[in-house]
Design a protein around this motif. Sequence first.
Motif: not given
Length: 330
Positions: A149-152, A154, A227, A229, A231-233, A251-252
């Motif tokens: 789980w990769r995302f940026m 908020h 959290s 990243s 990349e978003r996946c 994507g999430d």
Amino acid sequence: MFTIVGSGFGLYGYLPALVDGLGLPVLLPRSYEPKVLARPELRGYLDAIRWAPDAEAALAAASGVVIATRPAVQRQIVAECSRRPALGTLVLEKPLAVHPRAADEILDQLRRSGKAFRLGYTFLETDWARSLIERKELGGPSCCLRIAWRFMAHHFAHDVASWKRRASEGGGVVRFFGVHVVALLARLGYVEVGDSSVYGRTREELEKWEAMFSGPGLPTCVVQLDSRSVERCFVIELESGGVSRRLVDLGDPFAMALPTGPAVTLDRRVAVLKRLLGTFRAEDASAFYQLYSRVNWLWAKAEAVSAFCPTDLGSGRQLNEQQRVPGTLQ
């Protein structure tokens, strides 16, 4: 009639879910009105809102309450709600407290209150999680389940000074985000944590987590959560006999939870919140308490064995590549 304590996710997440999911009006303190009006997607719900002079009056008149506040204050709010006989139903957001031991204490307080309650582990209400839970066979110990789980977040993307980035307040990659994964693994039957490493610029601001979980008759599960990243996946893979198969590729985690309501801009988690509210129809309330206890147990184990790995202040990446958990997703 439900009321809501918390004017953030409590409003843009739970307000539509309560109205659309339960078909009942929601009682809110008048002080929340400016925040409702400031969100265009909520204006279509104004007819379903009843206004109380203040939070005290709203709690006094309600039969159910959603508590969507900072983990540090949930114990106090639960204690207040427990003293109100007319409040028979409670919904609380995760994490239940700033650390697992305190979460256990609040959970026991909820159980002793005799009230119906649910915790917002919304992963469990997604289509993909239901499919995993309903599987008769995920594969044995010779297999490997991988969750990436990769995302940026908020607060990193916008440099927000929020409690959600501070571990001591129940934030950070494990306590705020990772507990969703822990809840899923507890539901699947995982009971042990092998290696666990957390990465961050300081122990207070943790951004990445890697861990390995195991359970009787289950494949080893490798978790990688980032959290911060670009990349978003959200990917779940099952490796068996040298062959890897993707069970989830989004994507999430909430990409398939399409919102419903008067506006297309509703938060995508509204759909799973409606499902969460629908679980109050379940007859065996003790099953939920047992699940939440297992979540706290597994969460505590993960934190107990976690090694802290400092990251480079410039790149935000770990300094020592050899500290990575073997077999993690790249």
